[in-house]
Design a protein around this motif. Structure first.
Motif: not given
Ligand code: SF4
Length: 367
Positions: A24, A33, A35, A56, A60-61, A85, A240, A266
């Motif tokens: 990532v 992203s 978290q 996941t 979630c990244d 991930i 992030t 997004r």
């Protein structure tokens, strides 16, 4: 399909250095992203991996795991290897766990500057190990564990104190020519937090990890995080994010994704445009909106579905949506792409909308 025009955003991203947390990318060239952090005992590998799988699945990244003991450090290789991930090890006090996490193949390590002074002489070795393994470091400053020196200087964890602490810490790594760093300056008060990140954004080009720390139970934490992240992301600040809630971590991911979707950072997925209801409503709008949301949850296509309580504003809004219903008189007018395609009895509204949504999804080629 047709090349889509990207939806408008409120600001260009602030230009930052780029780094890779496993697969990532974090920085202005990459999407913001999301978290979260596991709540299991890290040493319980199966429980931790199970929770990571749930995170996941929720979108979630990047996931962070705490590492307060030797048992936890020993579990890191298995977790890092089996997680779908990237895994970040969160380490507060023990330099030896920083090395363990790097060697375990963790995608990054988070260290806390309030404590790093204690292992000042270790910074060179940490930088060296991290460089060898290509492991980025997050410098995570928290109001609650601010460097005592800066607490004394500023009297309390002010934005300036948080930023000075983070930049001093970053400079310790920079002295050893290590710049694979992202920074957070968390505070429980969104006003202090936003100011701290604004200052930090002016003074460095490291990617920033946004967080309101101890944001509280789900409702308060969601609002605080949305307001604070919104204020920053709307200016292009933040690479992030982690929403902290006193709630299961999957909830944090949902909130984080929704914040990013709201700002067009997004692609929007399912969006329910439902009216608040009023004295004109001829149907239980809350119940209908909940049923439609539940019926369509998990759809990956970016459908906008309007659920309207009456035929006054209903048809207008429903026309703007991909799909919609305007209720009245015990019936629902079903709209697809602005056209009334049928009128069904009230008890058939939900199933008809689901049917039409699936049909639309199919034409969008994503079911
Ligand atoms: Fe009221 Fe109708 Fe508007 Fe819903 S759509 S808020 S019921 S006027």
């Amino acid at each position: 399909g047709m090349p889509a025009t990207p939806p408008p955003v409120l600001a260009e991203r602030r230009k930052t250095r780029q780094l890779m947390v496993g697969s990532v990318g974090v920085g202005s060239e990459f999407p913001v992203s999301v978290q979260s952090m596991t709540t299991t005992v890290t040493a319980d590998v199966n429980a931790t991996l199970q929770q990571i799988a749930e995170l996941t699945a929720a979108g979630c990244d990047i996931v962070r795991v705490a590492c307060p003991s030797a048992d936890d450090a020993e579990a890191l290789p298995a977790i890092a290897r089996k997680s779908q991930i990237p895994v970040i090890a969160d380490i507060h006090f023990q330099p030896k766990y920083v090395f363990a996490a790097i060697e375990a193949g963790c995608a990054a390590v988070r260290v806390n500057p309030g404590n790093i002074k204690k292992f000042d002489d270790k910074v060179k070795e940490i930088a060296q190990a991290a460089r060898e393994h290509g492991t980025p470091i997050r410098i995570g400053v928290n109001a609650g564990s601010l460097d005592p020196r800066l607490l004394a200087k500023y009297g309390k964890p002010t934005p300036e104190a948080l930023v000075e602490s983070a930049l001093w810490e970053a400079s310790l790594f920079a002295e050893h020519d290590f710049h694979d760093i992202k920074i957070s300056v968390k505070h429980h008060d969104p006003v202090v937090m936003v100011r701290a990140y604004e200052l930090l954004a002016e003074r460095c080009d490291y990617p920033l990890h946004l967080g309101v720390t101890e944001a509280g139970p789900a409702f308060q934490g969601t609002v605080k995080s949305a307001v604070a992240f919104g204020a920053l992301l709307s200016k292009g600040i933040g690479d992030t994010i982690r929403v902290s809630l006193s709630a299961p971590p999957v909830e944090e991911v949902k909130v984080g994704l929704q914040i990013l979707q709201s700002l067009n950072l997004r692609p929007r997925k399912l969006e329910i445009v439902s009216c608040p209801s009023c004295g004109r409503a001829q149907v239980d709008v809350y119940k209908l909106a909940d049923e439609v949301t539940a019926g369509l949850s998990g759809m990956e296509v970016p459908l906008r579905v309007a659920v309207m309580g009456c035929v006054v504003n209903g048809p207008g809004e429903a026309r703007e949506a991909d799909l919609g219903v305007a209720s009245g008189n015990g019936k629902g007018q079903i709209f697809v792409k602005g056209e009334v395609i049928k009128t069904v009895p009230e008890h058939k509204i939900v199933e008809t909308l689901i049917e039409e949504a699936l049909r639309l999804a199919e034409t969008m080629g994503e079911t």
